[in-house]
Design a protein around this motif. Structure first.
Motif, PDB file in Angstrom:
ATOM      1  N   ALA A 218     -41.505 -12.115  -3.343  1.00 57.50           N
ATOM      2  CA  ALA A 218     -42.528 -11.234  -2.761  1.00 57.50           C
ATOM      3  C   ALA A 218     -43.311 -10.495  -3.845  1.00 57.50           C
ATOM      4  CB  ALA A 218     -41.865 -10.225  -1.815  1.00 57.50           C
ATOM      5  N   GLY A 220     -44.414 -11.702  -6.425  1.00 57.89           N
ATOM      6  CA  GLY A 220     -45.445 -12.584  -6.961  1.00 57.89           C
ATOM      7  C   GLY A 220     -46.467 -13.005  -5.934  1.00 57.89           C
ATOM      8  N   ALA A 221     -46.265 -12.644  -4.691  1.00 59.28           N
ATOM      9  CA  ALA A 221     -47.109 -13.193  -3.639  1.00 59.28           C
ATOM     10  C   ALA A 221     -48.401 -12.413  -3.453  1.00 59.28           C
ATOM     11  CB  ALA A 221     -46.329 -13.206  -2.328  1.00 59.28           C
ATOM     12  N   ASP A 222     -49.355 -13.062  -2.791  1.00 61.40           N
ATOM     13  CA  ASP A 222     -50.581 -12.413  -2.313  1.00 61.40           C
ATOM     14  C   ASP A 222     -51.383 -11.732  -3.410  1.00 61.40           C
ATOM     15  OD1 ASP A 222     -50.031 -13.202   0.240  1.00 61.40           O
ATOM     16  OD2 ASP A 222     -48.822 -11.434   0.658  1.00 61.40           O
ATOM     17  N   GLN A 223     -51.393 -12.313  -4.587  1.00 64.46           N
ATOM     18  CA  GLN A 223     -52.196 -11.693  -5.645  1.00 64.46           C
ATOM     19  C   GLN A 223     -53.104 -12.745  -6.277  1.00 64.46           C
ATOM     20  OE1 GLN A 223     -50.087  -9.147  -8.259  1.00 64.46           O
ATOM     21  NE2 GLN A 223     -48.588  -8.558  -6.736  1.00 64.46           N
TER      22      GLN A 223
ATOM     23  N   ASP B 412     -48.217  -3.911  -1.427  1.00 63.92           N
ATOM     24  CA  ASP B 412     -47.197  -4.774  -0.825  1.00 63.92           C
ATOM     25  C   ASP B 412     -46.021  -5.019  -1.760  1.00 63.92           C
ATOM     26  OD1 ASP B 412     -48.929  -6.305  -2.417  1.00 63.92           O
ATOM     27  OD2 ASP B 412     -48.376  -8.146  -1.382  1.00 63.92           O
ATOM     28  N   PRO B 454     -43.982  -9.566 -12.037  1.00 60.33           N
ATOM     29  CA  PRO B 454     -45.130  -9.915 -12.885  1.00 60.33           C
ATOM     30  C   PRO B 454     -45.696  -8.712 -13.625  1.00 60.33           C
ATOM     31  CG  PRO B 454     -45.278 -11.066 -10.792  1.00 60.33           C
ATOM     32  CD  PRO B 454     -44.102 -10.133 -10.677  1.00 60.33           C
TER      33      PRO B 454
END
Lengths: 429, 459
Positions: A218, A220-223, B412, B454
């Motif tokens: 999560a 790493g997601a949606d970016q 998020d 990240p």
């Protein structure tokens, strides 16, 4: 928990749209694939072996009957008695290494004798750069003007496997991701072993592991909306987890069918054999092996001398095909080599060779039309820097593989049509 | 355009000029009151007393006769030296003018090269270039010690211009490479023998190996020596000034600030180099005082190298370590320090990051986060939460994200961390209240997740 490549693509759609506003890579005529076409031969695998540092072609495929060779290489040349003859002019390096018993390139010679090797002589490009790093970038991108961001196989991936949900459709057996595989729509995983390729969590709380992995994905997601460094890093989390899940399965029941040499190349080639053997749909597998920048002490008898490097390369290729043969998997595998340049014809005073231009490369597999493509290089007709002239442009070499092994539109990927070298059997099925 | 000196700017400066700061260190740098004072406190570091640190480092007894030991020694300096910029600049030189133990073989030679880089890190570039060109490890690494007047070895001459001082597009030719190689003949070694594990080599200028003939280097003809060649290279100019100044400017900007510096930045910093007799210190000062250095597009864009990743997590969590876990994981993360595979060393930036190195970084972070013992790399979750309200998931998340300088993540991602803190093992929602057991499980887990996010791979 695992994320499919299709999920990545859905998210990466925005990424592609935005990056269309910045200048595109542009080689005249090169097509930007808007839609992935799907592979013509999804069951085939191309193994790419990069020899880093600039392999000395003249001590690899030796013009052993050319008197000029014994003069320019009077100190470090391969004596005629240590040649594995291919024809009346050229032979493979057959030096005995490190007190052993095997000739350096005996493994490749055995494959040659089995009609599974095409030798392409004199590969290079005009106005060759003598810089490792510039020349490497040129070979990676197949673009001497360096206008392309992506690699030549990255452009193949964008065009032909972009809609493939398999996270191992292409992989680098390496601690780095080679630029050859850099693509706009496909992210490529890298690994060097199965055992270390997973997300470590706190051993004290095994019950928390799936929460950890889900949160890691999560993060790493949606970016994906804008191209920047954070997003380039963010794409990796989900791909790492999904490719790990697949990779963990490929070791099941595998028993080695080849004698792999010790060291990173042998280990990596065995991992390649495992992946192919498991039939997980890998179409491109890439591996690197370094140490070829032999400016000095090139003929030392150890494993790090040039002859020792060739022994490792040759034995690794032989072991890969032995292993694939033992598992009945070699039919759909082709291996190709490349190196950023060959080396200077005249050796230097430190028993080494400086940067050169063209060199021979090998293509191995059942689909080759065996033989030598090109002629023994002239050691007297040289360029202004004392380097070999070019016989085959490297884009012809790539193009032949793109069109005849991968079934791709090579001129779209390479920006123009290059003469087909003819070393692959076009009717191979 | 002027620089708005904020606490965020101070944190950014500490991440770039050093290896990241603790909250107290960021506060202290911010309290200098101006960017000029803050930059001076980092750049003019020779006044910072090293006695106590050097004594503590010596007391750790790292085995400096082994590669692992000199890795620990350098990592320790990067993490704990009171002169962060001295170590950061030494680290840049280590990446830029690389050498590798596999070929050099003498561990002491590698250690001495590192000390030379530190000694010249903010001095006159010319002095550094001469010294490093005579450095035994470099003489072995790029073969100049074997170069002879008949058929010289081009390896060092080429990289001296391509990688180190001018850049491949600066306009030198293959003939210049050959001529510089001729000038550098004679710079060789004595005592480079297996008898003392290759550690006893010293530089010698041997006239018997030197090509005494006339050479033409970058258009200038004479009976040039190695020192002459270096001087010609470093003073090679066009209407914009020296080409070496612009190459140095390009290197330091891409290392400390961001990729692809605009021409005006390169020209500005190149002009500082030219007007300061090639002073690295003044180039650094000018860079850290450039408004562009503090632009939003510059912040949080530098991909931490594996070494920086290992050092930053220990520093920013105020952890304790002998760096043995870092040393063991450097290869897997793609950066076996002091042992690169070729002359260019490692590529920077996003090249560090791939799925395999992400997992290797996760292993290192997990070794720290899950270490409840009394040796190895460890941190104290309770120390980080002391004096804070740590009774709910969001408060713990915000405290730790701020400490790791990643509080600016997308909403998020913050929500995912909070969900994690509250999650039961089966994924259902529980309630984090900060019990001892929850701290041991979830705060450690959260630190691991944050270190592998990240955002924390960027500085």
């Amino acid at each position: 928990m695992s994320i499919s490549r299709r999920d990545f693509l859905l998210r990466s759609a925005g990424f592609v749209t935005v990056s269309a506003m910045v200048p595109r890579w542009s080689v005249t005529g090169a097509r930007n694939f808007e839609e992935s076409l799907g592979s013509a031969y999804p069951g085939r695998t191309l193994v790419v072996l990069e020899l880093m540092g600039g392999n000395d072609g003249l001590n690899t495929v030796v013009p052993y009957t050319d008197n000029a060779y014994s003069q320019v290489r009077s100190r470090i040349g391969i004596p005629a008695g240590s040649i594995l003859q291919l024809d009346s002019k050229l032979g493979l390096n057959g030096m005995i290494v490190n007190g052993g018993t095997k000739p350096a390139m005996g493994g490749l010679k055995a494959l040659w004798d089995a009609n599974r090797v095409a030798l392409v002589e004199g590969i290079g490009y005009p106005n060759s750069s003598l810089s490792h790093f510039t020349s490497r970038d040129i070979w990676h991108t197949a673009d001497p003007t360096l206008a392309q961001r992506n690699g030549w196989l990255g452009r193949f991936l964008d065009g032909y496997v972009g809609n493939n949900a398999n996270p191992l459709v292409c992989a680098a057996v390496s601690n780095a991701l080679p630029r050859t595989l850099l693509a706009s729509k496909v992210s490529v995983p890298s690994f060097v072993s199965i055992a270390t390729y997973s997300y470590s969590t706190d051993g004290a709380y095994p019950g928390d592991k799936s929460n950890q992995i889900n949160t890691f994905v999560a993060e790493g997601a949606d970016q994906y909306e804008i191209e920047n460094t954070l997003e380039q890093v963010s794409v990796l989390s989900g791909l790492a987890i999904s490719s790990s899940t697949t990779l963990q399965s490929v070791g099941n029941g595998y028993v080695a069918g080849g004698q792999y040499p010790a060291g990173s190349l042998g280990t990596g080639m065995q991992l390649i054999a495992q992946i192919i053997n498991a039939g997980v749909g890998a179409q491109i597998l890439y591996i690197t092996f370094g140490g070829f920048d032999n400016h000095a002490d090139e003929d030392n008898a150890g494993n790090n001398g040039h002859n020792g490097l060739l022994l490792t390369v040759s034995d690794s290729i032989k072991a890969l095909f032995d292993d694939l043969d033992a598992h009945g998997k070699s039919h759909n595998v082709l291996l190709m080599t490349w190196s950023e340049f060959g080396r200077r014809v005249q050796d230097n005073a430190s028993r080494g060779t400086d940067h050169g231009t063209s060199a021979p490369q090998f293509v191995v597999g059942n689909a080759v039309k065996p033989g030598i493509y090109g002629t023994a290089p002239s050691l007297t007709q040289l360029d202004a820097n004392g380097n070999l002239l070019i016989q085959n442009d490297f884009r012809s070499y790539y193009g032949t593989i793109l069109s005849d092994w991968l079934g791709a539109d090579s001129s779209a990927i390479l920006g123009q049509a290059w003469p087909n070298v003819g070393f692959l059997n076009k009717s191979y099925v | 355009m002027s620089i708005n000196w904020t606490r965020d700017a101070a944190a950014h400066l500490l991440r770039r000029a050093g290896f990241g700061g603790t909250p107290a260190e960021i506060d202290a740098l911010y309290a200098k009151g101006s960017v000029e004072a803050a930059v001076s406190s980092l750049v003019d570091y020779t006044s910072i007393d090293m006695t106590a640190y050097e004594a503590s480092l010596a007391a750790k007894n790292y085995n400096l006769l082994q590669t692992g030991g000199i890795r620990q020694w350098f990592l320790d300096r990067m993490a704990f030296s009171p002169r962060p910029l001295e170590e950061k600049m030494t680290y840049l030189l280590n990446l830029w003018w690389t050498s590798g133990i596999t070929k050099v073989r003498g561990v002491t030679l590698m250690l001495n090269q590192n000390k030379t880089m530190r000694q010249y890190a903010t001095g006159k570039f010319d002095d550094y270039v001469v010294k490093i060109s005579q450095d035994p490890a470099m003489l072995v690494w790029l073969d100049n010690w074997l170069s002879r007047n008949q058929r010289p070895n081009e390896n060092y001459a080429r990289e001296l211009m391509e990688l180190f001082t001018l850049g491949v597009s600066s306009g030198y030719t293959q003939t210049d490479v050959t001529e510089v190689a001729r000038a550098l003949t004679g710079w060789t070694l004595q005592g480079y023998t297996q008898m003392d594990n290759y550690n006893g080599a010293t530089f010698v200028d041997n006239p018997a190996f030197h090509d005494n003939g006339s050479k033409t280097i970058l258009g200038r003809t004479g009976l040039w020596t190695g020192s002459d060649a270096i001087s010609i290279i470093l003073n090679w100019s066009d209407s914009q000034g020296t080409k070496s100044g612009r190459w140095v400017a390009q290197k330091v900007w891409t290392f400390f600030a961001d990729d692809n510096p605009p021409d005006y930045i390169v020209n500005q910093l190149g002009a500082v180099y030219d007007s300061s007799s090639h002073s690295l210190k003044e180039v650094l000062r000018a860079m850290f005082l450039s408004p562009d250095f503090y632009e939003p597009h510059t912040m949080k864009t530098w991909v931490r190298s594996p070494v920086e990743y290992a050092v930053a997590q220990v520093r920013m969590l105020e952890g304790t370590t002998d760096f043995s876990s870092a040393v063991n994981s450097l290869s897997g993360m793609g950066q076996p320090l002091f042992d690169p595979s070729d002359a260019k060393g490692w590529d920077w930036g996003t090249s560090w990051m791939n799925t395999g190195t992400v997992f290797s970084r996760a292993s290192l972070a997990n070794a720290l986060a899950s270490n409840r013992g009394t040796s190895g790399t460890r941190f104290d979750p309770n120390k980080l939460l002391a004096g804070r309200d740590a009774s709910t998931a969001d408060k713990v998340v915000d405290t730790l994200a701020d400490r790791l300088n990643i509080a600016d993540v997308a909403p998020d991602v913050r929500a995912a961390w909070i969900n994690y803190m509250n999650a039961n093992d089966d994924g259902s929602r529980g309630n984090y209240t900060g019990t001892t057991a929850q701290v041991d499980k979830k705060v450690r887990g959260l630190v691991h997740l944050m270190l592998t996010s990240p955002a924390f791979h960027l500085a």
